[in-house]
Design a protein around this motif. Sequence first.
Motif, PDB file in Angstrom:
ATOM      1  N   LEU A  44      -2.993  -6.147  -3.137  1.00  0.00           N
ATOM      2  CA  LEU A  44      -1.890  -4.995  -3.207  1.00  0.00           C
ATOM      3  C   LEU A  44      -1.428  -6.310  -4.349  1.00  0.00           C
ATOM      4  O   LEU A  44      -0.364  -6.002  -5.168  1.00  0.00           O
ATOM      5  CB  LEU A  44      -1.041  -5.013  -1.710  1.00  0.00           C
ATOM      6  CG  LEU A  44      -2.276  -3.798  -1.885  1.00  0.00           C
ATOM      7  CD1 LEU A  44      -1.814  -3.745  -0.388  1.00  0.00           C
ATOM      8  CD2 LEU A  44      -2.502  -2.795  -2.404  1.00  0.00           C
TER       9      LEU A  44
ATOM     10  N   ASP B 112      -6.986   1.134  -1.031  1.00  0.00           N
ATOM     11  CA  ASP B 112      -6.525   1.962  -0.181  1.00  0.00           C
ATOM     12  C   ASP B 112      -6.611   1.569   1.282  1.00  0.00           C
ATOM     13  O   ASP B 112      -6.744   0.268   2.091  1.00  0.00           O
ATOM     14  CB  ASP B 112      -8.476   2.477  -0.510  1.00  0.00           C
ATOM     15  CG  ASP B 112      -7.627   4.536   0.733  1.00  0.00           C
ATOM     16  OD1 ASP B 112      -7.647   4.789   1.984  1.00  0.00           O
ATOM     17  OD2 ASP B 112      -6.990   5.100  -0.039  1.00  0.00           O
TER      18      ASP B 112
ATOM     19  N   ASP C 209      -4.758  -1.208  -6.838  1.00  0.00           N
ATOM     20  CA  ASP C 209      -4.687  -0.668  -5.227  1.00  0.00           C
ATOM     21  C   ASP C 209      -5.991  -0.044  -4.625  1.00  0.00           C
ATOM     22  O   ASP C 209      -6.958  -0.416  -4.909  1.00  0.00           O
ATOM     23  CB  ASP C 209      -4.649   0.742  -6.231  1.00  0.00           C
ATOM     24  CG  ASP C 209      -4.036   1.585  -5.462  1.00  0.00           C
ATOM     25  OD1 ASP C 209      -3.065   1.430  -4.666  1.00  0.00           O
ATOM     26  OD2 ASP C 209      -4.903   3.330  -5.670  1.00  0.00           O
TER      27      ASP C 209
END
Length: 106
Positions: free
Chosen positions: A81, A88, A86
């Motif tokens: 991050l 999840d 990205d």
Amino acid sequence: MTDPESPYAAIYAVVQRIPPGRVCTYGRVAALAGLPGQARLVGYALHALLRQSVVPWWRVINRSGRISNVYAADEQRARLLAEGVDVDETYLIDLDRFLWAGDDVE
DNA sequence: TGTGTGACAAGCC
DNA sequence: AGGCTTGCCACAC
């Protein structure tokens, strides 16, 4: 990583070639390291890198685009991050956008 | 020295 | 599309 001739050195070199904000799969790294199909060795090699931050081991994920690392999955997700990847909540990563084919730099 | 396991991948059902 | 089985190499017991 005791001998430069060891396949581990090649694995480390490939992992270091992964650009920031980009991820790579075990099989891909293994192939680039000259070990086609030997993805397990990559995982085993990276296992020893958890203590050494000289290699971006967090940029390596499994073929499903998920983090299989049960030792530091939380830390790996945080690092990704921070890199701009990205990730999840279920540790899922978009391989279609962040997967590094290895053709970016030779 | 031998057996089993592991941060996986690809193939088959 | 998703789950199960096999193959591969190195390391720990």
